[in-house]
Design a protein around this motif. Structure first.
Motif, PDB file in Angstrom:
ATOM      1  N   THR A   1       0.020   9.730 -12.671  1.00 13.62           N
ATOM      2  CA  THR A   1      -0.098   8.270 -12.586  1.00 13.62           C
ATOM      3  C   THR A   1      -1.560   7.899 -12.421  1.00 13.62           C
ATOM      4  O   THR A   1      -2.195   8.264 -11.438  1.00 13.62           O
ATOM      5  CB  THR A   1       0.723   7.714 -11.405  1.00 13.62           C
ATOM      6  OG1 THR A   1       2.075   8.114 -11.561  1.00 13.62           O
ATOM      7  CG2 THR A   1       0.646   6.196 -11.353  1.00 13.62           C
ATOM      8  N   LYS A   2      -2.071   7.183 -13.395  1.00 15.06           N
ATOM      9  CA  LYS A   2      -3.479   6.761 -13.369  1.00 15.06           C
ATOM     10  C   LYS A   2      -3.625   5.290 -13.007  1.00 15.06           C
ATOM     11  O   LYS A   2      -4.683   4.862 -12.556  1.00 15.06           O
ATOM     12  CB  LYS A   2      -4.130   6.988 -14.740  1.00 15.06           C
ATOM     13  CG  LYS A   2      -4.032   8.419 -15.231  1.00 15.06           C
ATOM     14  CD  LYS A   2      -4.853   9.348 -14.386  1.00 15.06           C
ATOM     15  CE  LYS A   2      -4.764  10.764 -14.915  1.00 15.06           C
ATOM     16  NZ  LYS A   2      -4.621  11.746 -13.885  1.00 15.06           N
TER      17      LYS A   2
ATOM     18  N   LYS B   1       0.828  -1.213   0.000  1.00 15.46           N
ATOM     19  CA  LYS B   1       0.000   0.000   0.000  1.00 15.46           C
ATOM     20  C   LYS B   1       0.859   1.258   0.000  1.00 15.46           C
ATOM     21  O   LYS B   1       0.560   2.224  -0.713  1.00 15.46           O
ATOM     22  CB  LYS B   1      -0.924   0.012   1.220  1.00 15.46           C
ATOM     23  CG  LYS B   1      -2.118  -0.894   1.100  1.00 15.46           C
ATOM     24  CD  LYS B   1      -2.987  -0.766   2.345  1.00 15.46           C
ATOM     25  CE  LYS B   1      -4.239  -1.598   2.241  1.00 15.46           C
ATOM     26  NZ  LYS B   1      -5.109  -1.440   3.412  1.00 15.46           N
ATOM     27  N   ALA B   2       1.927   1.248   0.777  1.00  6.35           N
ATOM     28  CA  ALA B   2       2.826   2.416   0.831  1.00  6.35           C
ATOM     29  C   ALA B   2       3.496   2.644  -0.521  1.00  6.35           C
ATOM     30  O   ALA B   2       3.614   3.788  -0.976  1.00  6.35           O
ATOM     31  CB  ALA B   2       3.871   2.222   1.926  1.00  6.35           C
TER      32      ALA B   2
ATOM     33  N   ARG C   1      -6.065   4.390  -9.951  1.00  6.19           N
ATOM     34  CA  ARG C   1      -6.022   5.410  -8.891  1.00  6.19           C
ATOM     35  C   ARG C   1      -7.337   5.471  -8.108  1.00  6.19           C
ATOM     36  O   ARG C   1      -7.340   5.404  -6.882  1.00  6.19           O
ATOM     37  CB  ARG C   1      -5.718   6.778  -9.518  1.00  6.19           C
ATOM     38  CG  ARG C   1      -5.817   7.942  -8.551  1.00  6.19           C
ATOM     39  CD  ARG C   1      -5.620   9.278  -9.252  1.00  6.19           C
ATOM     40  NE  ARG C   1      -4.252   9.442  -9.683  1.00  6.19           N
ATOM     41  CZ  ARG C   1      -3.263   9.864  -8.903  1.00  6.19           C
ATOM     42  NH1 ARG C   1      -3.496  10.173  -7.646  1.00  6.19           N
ATOM     43  NH2 ARG C   1      -2.045   9.992  -9.375  1.00  6.19           N
ATOM     44  N   GLU C   2      -8.466   5.578  -8.808  1.00  4.96           N
ATOM     45  CA  GLU C   2      -9.752   5.734  -8.139  1.00  4.96           C
ATOM     46  C   GLU C   2     -10.067   4.516  -7.272  1.00  4.96           C
ATOM     47  O   GLU C   2     -10.545   4.651  -6.148  1.00  4.96           O
ATOM     48  CB  GLU C   2     -10.878   5.942  -9.163  1.00  4.96           C
ATOM     49  CG  GLU C   2     -10.754   7.211  -9.976  1.00  4.96           C
ATOM     50  CD  GLU C   2      -9.732   7.114 -11.116  1.00  4.96           C
ATOM     51  OE1 GLU C   2      -9.407   5.984 -11.569  1.00  4.96           O
ATOM     52  OE2 GLU C   2      -9.242   8.163 -11.542  1.00  4.96           O
ATOM     53  N   ARG C   3      -9.804   3.328  -7.803  1.00  6.49           N
ATOM     54  CA  ARG C   3     -10.089   2.098  -7.065  1.00  6.49           C
ATOM     55  C   ARG C   3      -9.224   2.023  -5.804  1.00  6.49           C
ATOM     56  O   ARG C   3      -9.707   1.638  -4.738  1.00  6.49           O
ATOM     57  CB  ARG C   3      -9.841   0.892  -7.965  1.00  6.49           C
ATOM     58  CG  ARG C   3     -10.087  -0.436  -7.300  1.00  6.49           C
ATOM     59  CD  ARG C   3      -9.811  -1.574  -8.279  1.00  6.49           C
ATOM     60  NE  ARG C   3      -9.797  -2.848  -7.626  1.00  6.49           N
ATOM     61  CZ  ARG C   3     -10.784  -3.719  -7.638  1.00  6.49           C
ATOM     62  NH1 ARG C   3     -11.898  -3.434  -8.286  1.00  6.49           N
ATOM     63  NH2 ARG C   3     -10.682  -4.865  -7.017  1.00  6.49           N
ATOM     64  N   PHE C   4      -7.945   2.385  -5.919  1.00  4.81           N
ATOM     65  CA  PHE C   4      -7.034   2.325  -4.790  1.00  4.81           C
ATOM     66  C   PHE C   4      -7.513   3.227  -3.648  1.00  4.81           C
ATOM     67  O   PHE C   4      -7.635   2.794  -2.511  1.00  4.81           O
ATOM     68  CB  PHE C   4      -5.618   2.717  -5.214  1.00  4.81           C
ATOM     69  CG  PHE C   4      -4.632   2.771  -4.080  1.00  4.81           C
ATOM     70  CD1 PHE C   4      -4.122   1.602  -3.540  1.00  4.81           C
ATOM     71  CD2 PHE C   4      -4.221   3.982  -3.550  1.00  4.81           C
ATOM     72  CE1 PHE C   4      -3.210   1.633  -2.481  1.00  4.81           C
ATOM     73  CE2 PHE C   4      -3.316   4.032  -2.502  1.00  4.81           C
ATOM     74  CZ  PHE C   4      -2.808   2.852  -1.968  1.00  4.81           C
TER      75      PHE C   4
ATOM     76  N   GLN D   1       3.509   5.798  -5.688  1.00  3.16           N
ATOM     77  CA  GLN D   1       3.361   5.916  -7.140  1.00  3.16           C
ATOM     78  C   GLN D   1       2.245   6.903  -7.494  1.00  3.16           C
ATOM     79  O   GLN D   1       2.381   7.708  -8.411  1.00  3.16           O
ATOM     80  CB  GLN D   1       3.048   4.541  -7.765  1.00  3.16           C
ATOM     81  CG  GLN D   1       4.174   3.548  -7.645  1.00  3.16           C
ATOM     82  CD  GLN D   1       5.389   3.970  -8.434  1.00  3.16           C
ATOM     83  OE1 GLN D   1       5.287   4.383  -9.583  1.00  3.16           O
ATOM     84  NE2 GLN D   1       6.543   3.885  -7.808  1.00  3.16           N
ATOM     85  N   PHE D   2       1.154   6.838  -6.748  1.00  2.00           N
ATOM     86  CA  PHE D   2       0.027   7.732  -7.017  1.00  2.00           C
ATOM     87  C   PHE D   2       0.264   9.154  -6.503  1.00  2.00           C
ATOM     88  O   PHE D   2      -0.538  10.046  -6.777  1.00  2.00           O
ATOM     89  CB  PHE D   2      -1.272   7.167  -6.448  1.00  2.00           C
ATOM     90  CG  PHE D   2      -1.828   6.018  -7.259  1.00  2.00           C
ATOM     91  CD1 PHE D   2      -1.897   6.093  -8.640  1.00  2.00           C
ATOM     92  CD2 PHE D   2      -2.291   4.874  -6.636  1.00  2.00           C
ATOM     93  CE1 PHE D   2      -2.410   5.045  -9.392  1.00  2.00           C
ATOM     94  CE2 PHE D   2      -2.814   3.824  -7.367  1.00  2.00           C
ATOM     95  CZ  PHE D   2      -2.870   3.908  -8.755  1.00  2.00           C
TER      96      PHE D   2
END
Length: 87
Positions: free
Chosen positions: A27-28, A15-16, A70-73, A21-22
């Motif tokens: 970054t998408k 997760k970190a 990105r959105e899902r994360f 990355q995001f």
């Protein structure tokens, strides 16, 4: 010393890394290809928000192509935080 399972170490680390990355706004999507036989690691990727796409043949392994958008994360992170608050 308390024993911690690999999941308890691997998931926060993954997760970190994905969060880092995001941190770059452009970054998408983050892409991974864990060994398709490594069910435990695939489970960790899924818990982090990755979804399986398809098997890919690589020179040293058959990987499972996985994407984390990105959105899902960040949506998964929000849900995880809300769950923790109710415990």
């Amino acid at each position: 010393m308390l024993f911690r399972s690999k999941l308890h170490v691997a998931l926060p680390l993954l997760k970190a890394m994905v969060n880092m990355q995001f941190a770059v706004p452009e970054t998408k999507k983050v892409i991974a290809e864990p060994d398709i036989r490594n069910k435990k690691m695939i489970h960790v990727f899924e818990k982090c928000g990755f979804r399986p796409i398809k098997p890919v043949n690589l020179p040293d392994k058959t990987g499972l192509l996985m994407f984390c958008e990105r959105e899902r994360f960040f949506e998964k992170e929000k849900k995880d935080e809300l769950y923790k608050e109710t415990q």
